[in-house]
Scaffold this motif. Structure first.
Motif, mmCIF file in Angstrom:
data_model
loop_
_atom_site.group_PDB
_atom_site.id
_atom_site.type_symbol
_atom_site.label_atom_id
_atom_site.label_comp_id
_atom_site.label_asym_id
_atom_site.label_seq_id
_atom_site.Cartn_x
_atom_site.Cartn_y
_atom_site.Cartn_z
ATOM 1 N N PHE A 1 0.824 -1.205 0.000
ATOM 2 C CA PHE A 1 0.000 0.000 0.000
ATOM 3 C C PHE A 1 0.860 1.258 0.000
ATOM 4 O O PHE A 1 0.578 2.220 -0.715
ATOM 5 N N SER A 2 1.937 1.261 0.792
ATOM 6 C CA SER A 2 2.768 2.467 0.887
ATOM 7 C C SER A 2 3.563 2.718 -0.384
ATOM 8 O O SER A 2 3.636 3.853 -0.863
ATOM 9 N N MET A 3 4.153 1.662 -0.970
ATOM 10 C CA MET A 3 5.005 1.859 -2.140
ATOM 11 C C MET A 3 4.246 1.671 -3.452
ATOM 12 O O MET A 3 4.281 2.529 -4.339
ATOM 13 N N ALA A 4 3.532 0.545 -3.580
ATOM 14 C CA ALA A 4 2.896 0.210 -4.851
ATOM 15 C C ALA A 4 1.632 1.030 -5.116
ATOM 16 O O ALA A 4 1.255 1.234 -6.277
ATOM 17 N N VAL A 5 0.971 1.493 -4.065
ATOM 18 C CA VAL A 5 -0.237 2.302 -4.252
ATOM 19 C C VAL A 5 0.054 3.781 -4.029
ATOM 20 O O VAL A 5 0.004 4.590 -4.963
ATOM 21 N N ALA A 6 0.379 4.155 -2.805
ATOM 22 C CA ALA A 6 0.575 5.576 -2.494
ATOM 23 C C ALA A 6 1.717 6.187 -3.310
ATOM 24 O O ALA A 6 1.575 7.277 -3.875
ATOM 25 N N GLY A 7 2.846 5.494 -3.375
ATOM 26 C CA GLY A 7 3.977 6.038 -4.116
ATOM 27 C C GLY A 7 3.659 6.270 -5.573
ATOM 28 O O GLY A 7 3.984 7.321 -6.138
ATOM 29 N N HIS A 8 3.007 5.295 -6.222
ATOM 30 C CA HIS A 8 2.680 5.436 -7.642
ATOM 31 C C HIS A 8 1.621 6.507 -7.884
ATOM 32 O O HIS A 8 1.707 7.272 -8.856
ATOM 33 N N PHE A 9 0.604 6.551 -7.035
ATOM 34 C CA PHE A 9 -0.439 7.566 -7.228
ATOM 35 C C PHE A 9 0.128 8.970 -7.064
ATOM 36 O O PHE A 9 -0.201 9.873 -7.845
ATOM 37 N N ILE A 10 0.967 9.188 -6.061
ATOM 38 C CA ILE A 10 1.543 10.519 -5.867
ATOM 39 C C ILE A 10 2.455 10.886 -7.034
ATOM 40 O O ILE A 10 2.413 12.015 -7.541
ATOM 41 N N SER A 11 3.281 9.938 -7.488
ATOM 42 C CA SER A 11 4.139 10.204 -8.648
ATOM 43 C C SER A 11 3.312 10.613 -9.850
ATOM 44 O O SER A 11 3.634 11.587 -10.540
ATOM 45 N N TYR A 12 2.255 9.873 -10.104
ATOM 46 C CA TYR A 12 1.386 10.146 -11.257
ATOM 47 C C TYR A 12 0.709 11.510 -11.139
ATOM 48 O O TYR A 12 0.705 12.307 -12.082
ATOM 49 N N TRP A 13 0.128 11.782 -9.972
ATOM 50 C CA TRP A 13 -0.587 13.048 -9.787
ATOM 51 C C TRP A 13 0.357 14.249 -9.856
ATOM 52 O O TRP A 13 0.008 15.283 -10.446
ATOM 53 N N VAL A 14 1.530 14.125 -9.257
ATOM 54 C CA VAL A 14 2.481 15.236 -9.290
ATOM 55 C C VAL A 14 2.955 15.488 -10.712
ATOM 56 O O VAL A 14 2.997 16.639 -11.172
ATOM 57 N N TYR A 15 3.328 14.436 -11.428
ATOM 58 C CA TYR A 15 3.757 14.588 -12.822
ATOM 59 C C TYR A 15 2.649 15.216 -13.664
ATOM 60 O O TYR A 15 2.883 16.141 -14.443
ATOM 61 N N ARG A 16 1.434 14.712 -13.485
ATOM 62 C CA ARG A 16 0.300 15.216 -14.272
ATOM 63 C C ARG A 16 0.040 16.696 -13.978
ATOM 64 O O ARG A 16 -0.155 17.495 -14.900
ATOM 65 N N ALA A 17 0.057 17.066 -12.698
ATOM 66 C CA ALA A 17 -0.193 18.459 -12.330
ATOM 67 C C ALA A 17 0.906 19.367 -12.856
ATOM 68 O O ALA A 17 0.633 20.481 -13.353
ATOM 69 N N ALA A 18 2.152 18.908 -12.784
ATOM 70 C CA ALA A 18 3.265 19.727 -13.261
ATOM 71 C C ALA A 18 3.191 19.940 -14.766
ATOM 72 O O ALA A 18 3.408 21.062 -15.259
#
Length: 244
Positions: free
Chosen positions: A135-152
């Motif tokens: 949950f911490s790496m495979a879910v939260a880490g990937h979702f945050i990476s995706y959202w940050v990249y997308r927003a940027a």
């Protein structure tokens, strides 16, 4: 592609050593309730990710190859163990590359597989804590990476800077969620959950902040090399996510 693989192999050989450290939450460390709780939280993302892979990726030969490479990249980076001032170890996560190319749901599956193999073969983490680590790496880490990249990207930030931010903040998000998991399981006797979270996050931050910066830089380099070697496939993946 060969150049990118060579770089990852050299990184692994340079940092890897045989002594085993519990780099994820170790086997038997969490109480049974929290082990079951985090499995229950992770499994819906696993099922959604499997459905996404089956519908959108398995029919594309080049997409399957790049997905495998993203999984290998995450396995190698998250298997690196670097001594921490706390006497334990810290490590990169490798979440940014796959999240940017495929989105977070497929990588929830790949990340879980990576963590399973590390638990079985490298004694990193464990089976009882696999749900929490996933949950911490495979879910939260990937979702945050995706959202940050997308927003940027939508804010007009350059591609490389966006990749760096996504990878670095995805790494830090993994450890923020791990700190939350540990604080929920082991609240401070005086300050409760909040003080416990600050303690765990503060310990991780000492080594994880510079590691997150390094991971962001490595992800930019590897994505550029991957794009050069598999240009059509990478461009298609990024365009399908609407993140170019």
């Amino acid at each position: 592609m060969r150049t990118a693989i060579l770089i990852i192999a050299l990184i692994l050989l340079f940092f890897y050593h045989a002594e085993a450290y519990a780099m994820h939450i170790m086997e038997g460390f969490l109480p049974l309730f929290w082990c079951l709780f985090w499995y229950a939280a992770y499994i819906p993302f696993l099922l959604l990710g499997l459905s996404h892979i089956r519908k959108k990726i398995m029919s594309d030969a080049s997409g399957k190859v790049v997905l495998g490479f993203a999984g290998a990249f995450a396995f190698v980076l998250s298997a690196l163990k670097l001594p921490s001032v706390t006497g334990s170890c810290s490590h990169p996560t490798g979440v940014g590359l796959g999240a940017i190319l495929f989105g977070p749901l497929p990588m929830a599956v790949i990340g879980g597989i990576v963590l399973l193999f590390q638990a079985l073969l490298l004694a990193h983490g464990g089976l009882s804590t696999l749900g929490a680590n996933s949950f911490s790496m495979a879910v939260a880490g990937h979702f945050i990476s995706y959202w940050v990249y997308r927003a940027a990207r939508r804010a007009g930030v350059s591609r490389n800077v966006s990749v760096f931010l996504g990878a670095a903040l995805g790494d830090l998000a993994t450890y923020a969620v791990t700190s939350l998991q540990l604080a929920l399981a082991f609240p401070d006797k005086i300050g409760g959950f909040f003080l416990s979270f600050l303690k765990f996050a503060g310990i991780f931050a000492v080594t994880q902040v510079p590691l997150a910066i390094a991971e962001g830089i490595i992800t930019v380099i590897v994505l550029d090399l991957l794009e050069q070697r598999a240009k059509g496939a990478v461009e298609t993946l990024i365009e399908e996510e609407g993140l170019r």
